[in-house]
Scaffold this active site. Structure first.
Site, short mmCIF file in Angstrom:
data_model
loop_
_atom_site.label_atom_id
_atom_site.label_comp_id
_atom_site.label_asym_id
_atom_site.label_seq_id
_atom_site.Cartn_x
_atom_site.Cartn_y
_atom_site.Cartn_z
N GLU A 11 -3.84 3.55 1.70
CA GLU A 11 -4.11 3.74 3.12
C GLU A 11 -4.33 5.23 3.39
OE1 GLU A 11 -1.89 3.54 7.49
OE2 GLU A 11 -0.93 2.63 5.74
N HIS A 16 2.06 11.78 -7.10
CA HIS A 16 0.67 11.42 -7.31
C HIS A 16 0.48 9.92 -7.15
CE1 HIS A 16 2.51 11.09 -11.43
NE2 HIS A 16 1.90 9.90 -11.38
N HIS A 23 0.80 -1.22 0.00
CA HIS A 23 0.00 0.00 0.00
C HIS A 23 0.83 1.27 0.00
CE1 HIS A 23 0.44 -0.45 4.53
NE2 HIS A 23 0.68 0.83 4.41
N GLU A 34 -3.47 10.65 -11.15
CA GLU A 34 -3.33 10.48 -12.59
C GLU A 34 -4.29 9.40 -13.07
OE1 GLU A 34 0.20 9.71 -15.92
OE2 GLU A 34 0.51 9.11 -13.84
#
Length: 297
Positions: A212, A239, A148, A285
């Site tokens: 997360e 991003h 994550h 994105e």
């Protein structure tokens, strides 16, 4: 024209780096492989895409847009030779925002003792319980996963609504910590997580490509409070990226949802990417998943 959010993938997280040689080497020490490189000499930057790609990896052999759990490293030419250049890591005041990326490993103790052991801001969690790894003395990077990416959010209700209703993610796990006054919310695509089980009670430890959200109690009621998105100066985290089944249809859906845009498909020179802003002004994105479908225009 339609888009199906169940086919979306949390493709990658972008981090800026000072020296690409050192950074690529570090992530290779973590067991990742360079699966794609995009050079942009005219604009004086290069992109390096790293992921777990052993035969047993979740996305082994797939097109880079048809994966989850990729780390994108962005290098702007010349930073490696500038002694004054620094990347903000998102964990120091007053520029907190992005927190860390997390790798899940088969044996956390063995991983810590190996050359693949992580440094600051790369969290390491175990795929297996303590009991299952007690007798194991080795670690195999072929079993590792990019589990994550953590970002801090000001208002958990707004962020949860955005990532579920707009981005189409599912809430897979919640970890409440009232004594420490923070909660963690794990979201992602694909099937829902089991209610119980997993390593040390974590049913999503073996997942790849999760987001997360960390919410510290009270930030939502402070009108002056805001997190640093990593793209305002000083820069660092860039991003997260979602690959979609139909880029044009997905962007039309986002328009209908009333999103805030950083860049529409029709804007700028690059007509094959768009950027949406989340409630905390983090950039997302949006790209075409070219595994099942290639965008022609």
């Amino acid at each position: 024209m339609a888009t199906d959010t169940t086919k979306y993938k949390f493709n990658h997280s972008m981090l800026r780096v000072k020296d690409p040689k050192e950074s690529v080497k570090f992530y290779e020490f973590l067991g990742m492989k360079l699966i794609n490189k995009i050079e942009n000499p005219d604009a004086k930057f290069d992109l390096y895409f790293l992921a777990y790609d052993s035969p047993s990896a979740v996305s082994h052999g797939k097109h880079w847009t048809d994966r989850e759990g990729i780390i994108e490293l962005t290098h702007n030419y010349g930073t490696e030779s500038d002694p004054e250049y620094k990347i903000v890591n998102g964990n120091t005041e007053p520029h907190r925002g992005f927190g860390h990326v997390c790798v899940s490993v088969d044996n956390i103790q063995a991983a810590r003792n190996s050359p693949t052991g992580a440094c600051d801001w790369v969290e390491v969690i175990s795929l297996n319980s303590v009991e299952a790894t007690a007798e194991v003395k080795e670690t195999s990077v072929e079993k590792y996963r990019m589990n994550h990416t953590m970002i801090r959010v000001k208002d958990h209700e707004k962020s949860l609504a955005f990532y579920q209703d707009v981005m189409g993610m599912k809430l897979k796990r919640t970890s409440e910590n009232p004594s420490a006054k923070f909660n963690l919310y794990f979201l992602g695509y694909g099937p829902a997580a089991p209610k119980t089980g997993g390593a040390n009670g974590n049913p999503i430890a073996d997942s790849e490509g999760l987001l997360e959200l960390t919410w510290n109690y009270g930030t939502e009621s402070d009108p002056e409070f805001k997190y640093h998105n990593g793209n305002d100066q000083p820069q660092g985290f860039g991003h997260i990226c979602v690959s979609v089944d139909d880029l044009d249809a997905a962007c039309a859906r986002f328009e209908e949802k009333g999103v805030s845009w950083k860049k529409r498909l029709t804007e700028g020179r690059m007509k094959n990417i768009a950027f949406v802003l989340d409630p905390d002004n983090y950039w997302i994105e949006v790209i075409q998943n070219e595994g099942p479908k290639t965008r022609t225009n």
